[in-house]
Design an enzyme around this catalytic site. Structure first.
Site, short mmCIF file in Angstrom:
data_model
loop_
_atom_site.label_atom_id
_atom_site.label_comp_id
_atom_site.label_asym_id
_atom_site.label_seq_id
_atom_site.Cartn_x
_atom_site.Cartn_y
_atom_site.Cartn_z
N ASP A 1 0.86 -1.18 0.00
CA ASP A 1 0.00 0.00 0.00
C ASP A 1 0.90 1.23 0.00
O ASP A 1 1.68 1.44 0.94
CB ASP A 1 -0.89 0.02 1.25
CG ASP A 1 -1.92 -1.11 1.25
OD1 ASP A 1 -2.30 -1.55 0.16
OD2 ASP A 1 -2.34 -1.52 2.34
N ASP B 1 -13.43 -3.73 -1.58
CA ASP B 1 -13.31 -3.46 -0.15
C ASP B 1 -14.71 -3.59 0.44
O ASP B 1 -15.64 -2.92 -0.01
CB ASP B 1 -12.79 -2.05 0.11
CG ASP B 1 -11.38 -1.85 -0.41
OD1 ASP B 1 -10.61 -2.82 -0.46
OD2 ASP B 1 -11.05 -0.70 -0.80
#
Length: 273
Positions: free
Chosen positions: A11, A131
């Site tokens: 990330d 997500d």
């Protein structure tokens, strides 16, 4: 025999790899993207996923520079996502060296983007990243976008099935409740998605120990039924290595992919798809 993949995830925020808990808590710096990519290649990771985790929220452009730099220095398959909203974004990232492109918020906003990308570049290049978070009622999960900030109200299973219909070649499922907690993958959500679609499903969020990888990759009513396991913290901060995970899985009777360095070059496309 079908084999399972182990995939480190990076990330990226402001040019650095970071890791949070449940997306927003306990922010930690994990290092330089290129250095980590080189380390994971040395560990024989099957693939590498890069997410620009604030691109959509901040309305920024693609991280083409990071993608190009890493693609130039490492040989393992790369997936890049974050801020992908247009068909031209797919082309730019593929030209920069990515093998697959992950789309999340952009696909929820305009689902036809999945079909367009699949038709232009092939389904093997299109990863639908989702997500999701469990509903307050405890019944099912809803899809979130904008780096997990916005609850769309979309049902997770319905969106996964639609993504397959539109032409996605793979799904990456990140359950926000488990993300970064190291308490184990969300087996029920992963299993529900894996049984609802015919696509490879990558489980993400919650890896903390070797048994977590076993549980999410095994089949049946107790396992997650995933085709691949994606993890970040346990790899970035040295608790586990990719070879350790693969050796453990093999000992548990779960077939993992061989060292991709040994694959014949004529089979690379089929391997990365």
């Amino acid at each position: 025999m079908l084999t399972k993949r182990i995939i480190p995830c990076l990330d990226v925020q402001n040019g650095r790899v970071v890791k949070n808990v449940r997306f927003f808590e306990n922010h930690r710096d994990a290092g330089d993207p290129l250095r980590l990519a080189q380390a994971y290649e040395a560990q024989q990771a099957d693939e590498l996923v890069f997410y620009d985790i604030t691109a959509t929220h901040e309305g920024r452009s693609l991280m083409l520079d990071v993608a190009a730099q890493v693609a130039e220095q490492v040989m393992m398959p790369l997936t890049v996502g974050g801020g992908v909203n247009h068909l031209s974004d797919f082309r730019q990232l593929l030209m920069a060296g990515a093998d697959k492109i992950s789309v999340n918020s952009g696909a929820v906003k305009r689902p036809e983007l999945i079909r367009e990308a699949s038709e232009h570049h092939g389904a093997q290049c299109v990863m639908l990243s989702i997500d999701a978070k469990r509903r307050a009622s405890g019944q099912g999960w809803t899809v979130h976008v904008g780096g997990g900030r916005i609850d769309t109200g979309l049902d997770l299973i319905e969106w996964a099935v639609r993504g397959q219909t539109l032409g996605a070649g793979e799904l990456c499922l990140n359950i926000m409740d488990a993300d970064g907690t190291r308490a184990g993958f969300a087996l029920d959500a992963t299993r529900a998605v894996a049984r609802a679609v015919d696509l490879p499903v990558i489980a993400s969020g919650g890896a903390g120990q070797l048994t977590d990888f076993r549980d999410v990759l095994r089949g049946g009513d107790e396992g997650g039924n995933a085709d691949a396991a994606l993890a970040a913290s346990v790899f970035h901060f040295g608790e586990l290595t990719v070879p350790q995970v693969k050796a453990y899985l093999q000992a548990e009777g779960i077939a993992v992919r061989p060292d991709w360095h040994d694959l014949d070059s004529s089979n690379v496309q089929g391997y990365t798809a």
